[in-house]
Design a protein around this motif. Structure first.
Motif, PDB file in Angstrom:
ATOM      1  N   ASP A   1      47.471  42.067  38.752  1.00 16.86           N
ATOM      2  CA  ASP A   1      46.270  42.115  39.606  1.00 16.86           C
ATOM      3  C   ASP A   1      46.484  41.818  41.096  1.00 16.86           C
ATOM      4  OD1 ASP A   1      46.556  39.639  38.044  1.00 16.86           O
ATOM      5  OD2 ASP A   1      44.849  38.905  39.168  1.00 16.86           O
TER       6      ASP A   1
ATOM      7  N   TYR B   1      43.246  25.289  32.512  1.00 16.92           N
ATOM      8  CA  TYR B   1      43.157  25.760  33.890  1.00 16.92           C
ATOM      9  C   TYR B   1      41.733  25.520  34.389  1.00 16.92           C
ATOM     10  CZ  TYR B   1      44.582  28.615  37.961  1.00 16.92           C
ATOM     11  OH  TYR B   1      44.909  29.059  39.218  1.00 16.92           O
TER      12      TYR B   1
ATOM     13  N   PHE C   1      38.426  32.947  42.988  1.00 13.12           N
ATOM     14  CA  PHE C   1      39.864  33.272  42.960  1.00 13.12           C
ATOM     15  C   PHE C   1      40.080  34.723  43.402  1.00 13.12           C
ATOM     16  CE2 PHE C   1      43.461  35.214  40.753  1.00 13.12           C
ATOM     17  CZ  PHE C   1      44.495  34.307  40.961  1.00 13.12           C
ATOM     18  N   ARG C   2      39.210  35.606  42.933  1.00 12.99           N
ATOM     19  CA  ARG C   2      39.356  37.021  43.313  1.00 12.99           C
ATOM     20  C   ARG C   2      39.060  37.205  44.793  1.00 12.99           C
ATOM     21  NH1 ARG C   2      36.635  39.513  37.761  1.00 12.99           N
ATOM     22  NH2 ARG C   2      38.174  38.580  36.348  1.00 12.99           N
TER      23      ARG C   2
ATOM     24  N   LYS D   1      42.346  33.152  27.317  1.00 13.49           N
ATOM     25  CA  LYS D   1      41.777  33.378  28.643  1.00 13.49           C
ATOM     26  C   LYS D   1      40.547  34.255  28.474  1.00 13.49           C
ATOM     27  CE  LYS D   1      42.758  35.253  33.160  1.00 13.49           C
ATOM     28  NZ  LYS D   1      43.764  35.850  34.026  1.00 13.49           N
TER      29      LYS D   1
ATOM     30  N   ALA E   1      51.489  38.937  36.454  1.00 14.32           N
ATOM     31  CA  ALA E   1      50.374  39.826  36.115  1.00 14.32           C
ATOM     32  C   ALA E   1      50.249  40.826  37.257  1.00 14.32           C
ATOM     33  CB  ALA E   1      49.073  39.049  35.942  1.00 14.32           C
TER      34      ALA E   1
ATOM     35  N   TYR F   1      42.800  22.912  41.503  1.00 12.09           N
ATOM     36  CA  TYR F   1      42.786  22.936  42.971  1.00 12.09           C
ATOM     37  C   TYR F   1      42.495  21.543  43.534  1.00 12.09           C
ATOM     38  CZ  TYR F   1      42.642  27.837  41.806  1.00 12.09           C
ATOM     39  OH  TYR F   1      42.937  29.059  41.254  1.00 12.09           O
TER      40      TYR F   1
ATOM     41  N   PHE G   1      33.412  32.668  36.144  1.00 14.12           N
ATOM     42  CA  PHE G   1      33.902  31.613  37.041  1.00 14.12           C
ATOM     43  C   PHE G   1      35.163  31.982  37.827  1.00 14.12           C
ATOM     44  CE2 PHE G   1      31.326  29.365  33.877  1.00 14.12           C
ATOM     45  CZ  PHE G   1      30.519  28.595  34.694  1.00 14.12           C
ATOM     46  N   TYR G   2      35.696  33.192  37.614  1.00 11.36           N
ATOM     47  CA  TYR G   2      36.894  33.602  38.366  1.00 11.36           C
ATOM     48  C   TYR G   2      36.574  34.141  39.762  1.00 11.36           C
ATOM     49  CZ  TYR G   2      39.074  33.721  33.677  1.00 11.36           C
ATOM     50  OH  TYR G   2      39.516  33.417  32.430  1.00 11.36           O
TER      51      TYR G   2
ATOM     52  N   GLN H   1      40.593  40.332  28.417  1.00 11.58           N
ATOM     53  CA  GLN H   1      40.218  38.917  28.361  1.00 11.58           C
ATOM     54  C   GLN H   1      39.237  38.692  27.198  1.00 11.58           C
ATOM     55  OE1 GLN H   1      38.824  38.066  32.356  1.00 11.58           O
ATOM     56  NE2 GLN H   1      40.893  38.189  33.207  1.00 11.58           N
TER      57      GLN H   1
ATOM     58  N   ASP I   1      44.692  43.815  35.644  1.00  9.88           N
ATOM     59  CA  ASP I   1      45.909  43.113  35.256  1.00  9.88           C
ATOM     60  C   ASP I   1      46.901  44.030  34.564  1.00  9.88           C
ATOM     61  OD1 ASP I   1      44.029  41.179  35.958  1.00  9.88           O
ATOM     62  OD2 ASP I   1      44.930  39.692  34.644  1.00  9.88           O
TER      63      ASP I   1
ATOM     64  N   ILE J   1      39.484  26.209  36.754  1.00 10.07           N
ATOM     65  CA  ILE J   1      39.591  27.389  37.631  1.00 10.07           C
ATOM     66  C   ILE J   1      38.724  27.317  38.885  1.00 10.07           C
ATOM     67  CG2 ILE J   1      40.250  28.889  35.731  1.00 10.07           C
ATOM     68  CD1 ILE J   1      37.305  29.988  36.015  1.00 10.07           C
TER      69      ILE J   1
ATOM     70  N   LYS K   1      37.058  43.257  32.808  1.00 12.68           N
ATOM     71  CA  LYS K   1      38.313  42.903  32.124  1.00 12.68           C
ATOM     72  C   LYS K   1      38.091  42.603  30.641  1.00 12.68           C
ATOM     73  CE  LYS K   1      40.673  41.280  36.347  1.00 12.68           C
ATOM     74  NZ  LYS K   1      41.662  40.326  36.883  1.00 12.68           N
TER      75      LYS K   1
HETATM   76  C1  PBG Z   1      44.347  37.211  36.607  1.00 13.33           C
HETATM   77  C2  PBG Z   1      44.080  35.821  37.064  1.00 13.33           C
HETATM   78  C3  PBG Z   1      42.820  35.216  37.091  1.00 13.33           C
HETATM   79  C4  PBG Z   1      42.985  33.946  37.626  1.00 13.33           C
HETATM   80  C5  PBG Z   1      44.344  33.771  37.856  1.00 13.33           C
HETATM   81  N1  PBG Z   1      45.005  34.946  37.518  1.00 13.33           N
HETATM   82  C6  PBG Z   1      41.515  35.680  36.595  1.00 13.33           C
HETATM   83  C7  PBG Z   1      41.054  37.024  36.930  1.00 13.33           C
HETATM   84  O1  PBG Z   1      40.982  37.396  38.107  1.00 13.33           O
HETATM   85  O2  PBG Z   1      40.682  37.753  35.984  1.00 13.33           O
HETATM   86  C8  PBG Z   1      41.850  32.988  37.862  1.00 13.33           C
HETATM   87  C9  PBG Z   1      42.161  31.658  38.437  1.00 13.33           C
HETATM   88  C10 PBG Z   1      40.961  30.962  38.983  1.00 13.33           C
HETATM   89  O3  PBG Z   1      39.817  31.459  38.885  1.00 13.33           O
HETATM   90  O4  PBG Z   1      41.152  29.875  39.534  1.00 13.33           O
HETATM   91  N2  PBG Z   1      45.679  37.501  36.345  1.00 13.33           N
END
Ligand code: PBG
Length: 328
Positions: free
Chosen positions: A123, A276, A209-210, A200, A121, A318, A205-206, A226, A131, A278, A222
């Motif tokens: 991103d 996943y 990760f960001r 997805k 992806a 995780y 909740f992402y 999404q 993405d 997340i 998104k």
């Molecule tokens: C986007 C991507 C995301 C996650 C993995 N790849 C979501 C996003 O940022 O929109 C999220 C994984 C997580 O929250 O653990 N390609």
């Protein structure tokens, strides 16, 4: 009381409870997502994900060794790139000398027996934090679909060449599984699997990760790619397409707020379903546990089991190493 059926009989001792237990959680069901960063000797904790680190390749390899020694077999890798390496076209995503592709090759070289999943992806490499390829015009911004597929194809092929076992196109563009499948097949990588990010959702909740990747969208959201959290029938449309396009696994993401979707896909498709678990789901448990509000270990096992019960065969989490440590 004259009760013929007393369900409590099947709960009267640990031995009986084990005997009638319907689902199990095993380390071999789990994939550990990991974050790689440039440098040497670097191990920096993600502030919003206590216990999760971005590691440079040397320390990442040490960590994988520890995990393998605990019986873990599957890993998913994401890169954290400095801003200077990002551009509109995510060029660094298919630079064979770039951090990510070098890391894949090195991991597979040191640990040929592990299943290494990679992310296709834009991103992590995009200066727009999206993405897909962004087109700006007077009427606003548009995330381009078909133009993005070409870039994804280059990434996926480069990852396959580097040794990836499973490619994870994580962007929710249309047609990407077919596009990547055909490309891989035509280049001699018919043996490389695809785990489709099938359903997805555009989720709150992402966030953590960001933070881990510094990949939050620089503008907009998104929601044009999404899925809407209100929809489940649409997940069947996505699943049917991914299945017909050749996906080896169908993934639901996030997991905990979408257990019904995991069950829906598992009831309707005969390929393994992945969930996943997340970043935000991880962070919620860690935060509540560190406040002493819940027992973090039991909560972890309970949510992972709920995903198995809903029908997930595979869980990306995780927590994977913590589960493996408990099983020692
Ligand atoms: C986007 C991507 C995301 C996650 C993995 N790849 C979501 C996003 O940022 O929109 C999220 C994984 C997580 O929250 O653990 N390609």
């Amino acid at each position: 009381m004259d009760l013929l059926r007393r369900p409590r009989r099947n709960r009267k001792s640990a031995a009986i409870r084990d005997l009638v237990q319907e689902n199990t959680l095993s380390v071999s069901d789990l994939i550990l997502p990991m974050f790689i960063v440039e440098g040497e000797g670097v191990k920096s904790e993600v502030a919003s994900m206590p216990g999760v680190y971005r590691r440079s390749l040397d320390l990442l390899l040490e960590e994988i060794k520890e995990c393998v020694d605990l019986g873990m077999k599957a890993f998913d890798l994401f890169p954290n790139l400095p801003e200077a390496k990002k551009d509109k076209y995510a060029t660094e995503g298919h630079n064979p000398d770039g951090l990510y592709l070098r890391a894949i090759a090195e991991i597979k070289n040191k640990f040929p027996e592990v299943a290494l999943m990679t992310d296709a992806a834009m991103d992590p490499y995009s200066s727009d934090g999206h993405d897909g390829l962004v087109r700006e015009s007077a009427s606003g911004i548009e995330i381009l679909n078909d133009e993005t597929l070409e870039i994804l194809g280059k990434m996926a092929l480069a990852q396959a060449r580097a040794g990836a076992d499973i490619i994870g196109p994580s962007d929710m563009m249309d047609g990407r599984v077919a596009y990547i499948r055909e490309l891989l097949d035509s280049e001699g990588f018919a043996h490389v699997s695809i785990m489709a990010y099938t359903a997805k959702y555009a989720s709150a909740f992402y966030g953590p990760f960001r933070d881990a990747l510094d990949s939050a969208p620089r503008f907009g959201d998104k929601k044009t790619y999404q899925m809407n959290p209100a929809n489940s029938r649409e997940a069947l449309v996505e699943a049917e397409l991914d299945y017909l396009e050749g996906a080896d696994f169908l993934m639901v993401k996030p997991a905990l707020a979408y257990l019904d979707i995991i069950k829906l896909l598992n009831d309707n498709f005969n390929v393994p379903i992945a969930a996943y678990n997340i970043s935000g789901e991880y962070s919620m448990i860690k935060a509540a546990a560190s406040n002493g509000w819940i027992d973090g270990e039991r909560a972890m096992l309970e949510v992972l089991m709920s995903m198995k019960r809903a029908g997930a065969k595979v869980i990306l989490t995780y927590f994977a190493k913590e589960v493996a440590l408990l099983n020692q």
